[in-house]
Write a protein that holds these residues in place. Structure first.
Motif, mmCIF file in Angstrom:
data_model
loop_
_atom_site.group_PDB
_atom_site.id
_atom_site.type_symbol
_atom_site.label_atom_id
_atom_site.label_comp_id
_atom_site.label_asym_id
_atom_site.label_seq_id
_atom_site.Cartn_x
_atom_site.Cartn_y
_atom_site.Cartn_z
ATOM 1 N N GLU A 1 25.545 -32.613 -18.601
ATOM 2 C CA GLU A 1 25.865 -33.524 -17.346
ATOM 3 C C GLU A 1 24.897 -33.127 -16.382
ATOM 4 O O GLU A 1 24.341 -34.244 -15.983
ATOM 5 C CB GLU A 1 27.334 -32.963 -17.066
ATOM 6 N N ALA B 1 21.070 -34.441 -17.239
ATOM 7 C CA ALA B 1 21.112 -35.994 -17.183
ATOM 8 C C ALA B 1 20.790 -36.508 -16.146
ATOM 9 O O ALA B 1 20.348 -37.504 -15.815
ATOM 10 C CB ALA B 1 22.440 -36.646 -18.040
ATOM 11 N N TRP C 1 15.211 -29.572 -17.910
ATOM 12 C CA TRP C 1 15.702 -30.999 -17.698
ATOM 13 C C TRP C 1 14.813 -31.656 -16.130
ATOM 14 O O TRP C 1 14.785 -30.692 -15.727
ATOM 15 C CB TRP C 1 17.131 -30.963 -17.384
#
Length: 352
Positions: free
Chosen positions: A289, A292, A322
């Motif tokens: 989560e 993202a 990320w």
């Protein structure tokens, strides 16, 4: 795996990790843990994996013995431990019997919780990954988080001095000096600033509390005094907060706050194996989560050093970053940080 097998397996590991004395203790203990002794009976009735990939009962027991030595509560055992002259097997076995017979409450307490060594030399991998990330993203500021942080000593990784043949990384005046055998390229130069640090543990320790400091040092092996000295030096500068709680729920809350202009580096070293399955899944969901939402200006990184099936070859170093969620395999590291086989991608500035 039987209790005897678990102790003998751990003895082999300790010998390979440079601790022949504790290997002797574990090998002898394997023959002394007979039914009828409350400590032995508790271990024999333990549910689940009792070996090094699970509850690590031999290391819990070994920590309890060392605590009896460090406090002087069992002088018969202390007389057998370094730096005293090496005892013969009969003398050491008799001392183990004394500990098992007279000091069951202490040994039972040490069985309650998994080992929490806070092995400071593992921080070499954190320092290396931070320098790689800083150059990769062109950012110098970090938010540091650790899962299974114990007393939070390794959350102070930016305050440690890493000495390599190719250069010194970190503050030169640091009282905590790391000097692993370094295999591979030198680290890229980077200025590092940790703007926030925090950890979580199911049973956190306060390094400045004498009882907790005893637990930390008890898990370090008596024939490796330099590990104890280094840990005590790290305790001197420790100031990271470690929250008590489940790692999954904590991580979800921790990652909910964004830090523009900073890399959020989440680490876990030889901790994941102790997490319940639902905790691991909650952590993975939290990473997904938050990943993202990550951007090049506010990236997220997960650094792991956890055991795998390649026994005797240390642990893999894996870094997932990320945006993108790409996992980089950065080599391997000895479980106690004695050596680092550093194999990062050739160009840390390569885009994700």
């Amino acid at each position: 795996m039987t209790l005897e097998d678990a102790f003998l397996d751990q003895a082999r590991s300790n010998r390979a990790l440079g601790s022949p004395f504790t290997a002797r203790v574990l090998s002898l203990a394997a023959t002394r843990l007979v039914p009828g002794n409350p400590v032995a009976d508790r271990m024999r009735g333990w549910q689940g994996d009792i070996g090094s990939r699970g509850a690590s009962l031999p290391l819990r027991f070994l920590g309890g013995l060392h605590a009896l030595v460090l406090t002087g509560d069992c002088p018969e055992l202390a007389a057998c431990y370094p730096p005293n002259p090496r005892p013969d097997d009969a003398t050491l076995a008799a001392a183990l019997d004394t500990a098992l017979g007279r000091h069951q409450p202490t040994l039972m307490r040490w069985l309650d919780l998994p080992p929490q060594t806070n092995e400071v030399r593992r921080a070499a991998v954190m320092i290396a990954a931070a320098h790689w990330l800083a150059v990769h993203f062109g950012l110098s500021r970090f938010v540091a988080s650790e899962l299974g942080a114990s007393a939070g000593l390794n959350l102070m990784w930016d305050r440690f001095r890493l000495d390599l043949a190719c250069g010194i990384f970190g503050p030169r005046a640091s009282g905590v000096r790391l000097d692993p055998e370094w295999r591979g390229p030198c680290l890229p130069e980077a200025d590092i600033e940790v703007i926030d640090r925090r950890g979580v543990d199911i049973a956190p320790l306060n390094p400045h509390d004498p009882d907790d400091a005893l637990r930390l040092t008890s898990y370090l092996w008596s024939d490796q005094p330099w590990r104890i000295e280094r840990t005590r030096a790290a305790i001197e500068i420790a100031e990271a907060d470690v929250d008590k709680g489940d790692a999954g729920d904590w991580l979800a809350r921790r990652l909910a706050t964004e830090h523009p202009g900073a890399i959020h580096l989440v680490t876990h070293t030889v901790a994941w194996q102790y997490f319940p399955e639902n905790t691991c899944q909650t952590c993975l969901d939290a990473f997904a989560e938050a990943g993202a939402r990550a951007t090049r200006d506010a990236p997220l990184a997960r650094l792991s050093m956890e055991g795998d099936t390649r026994r005797g070859e240390g642990a893999p170093i894996e870094l997932t970053i990320w945006p993108g969620g790409r996992t980089h395999k950065l080599g391997r590291v000895d479980f106690h940080g004695r050596w680092v086989d550093w194999k990062p991608p050739a160009d840390p500035r390569r885009k994700t």
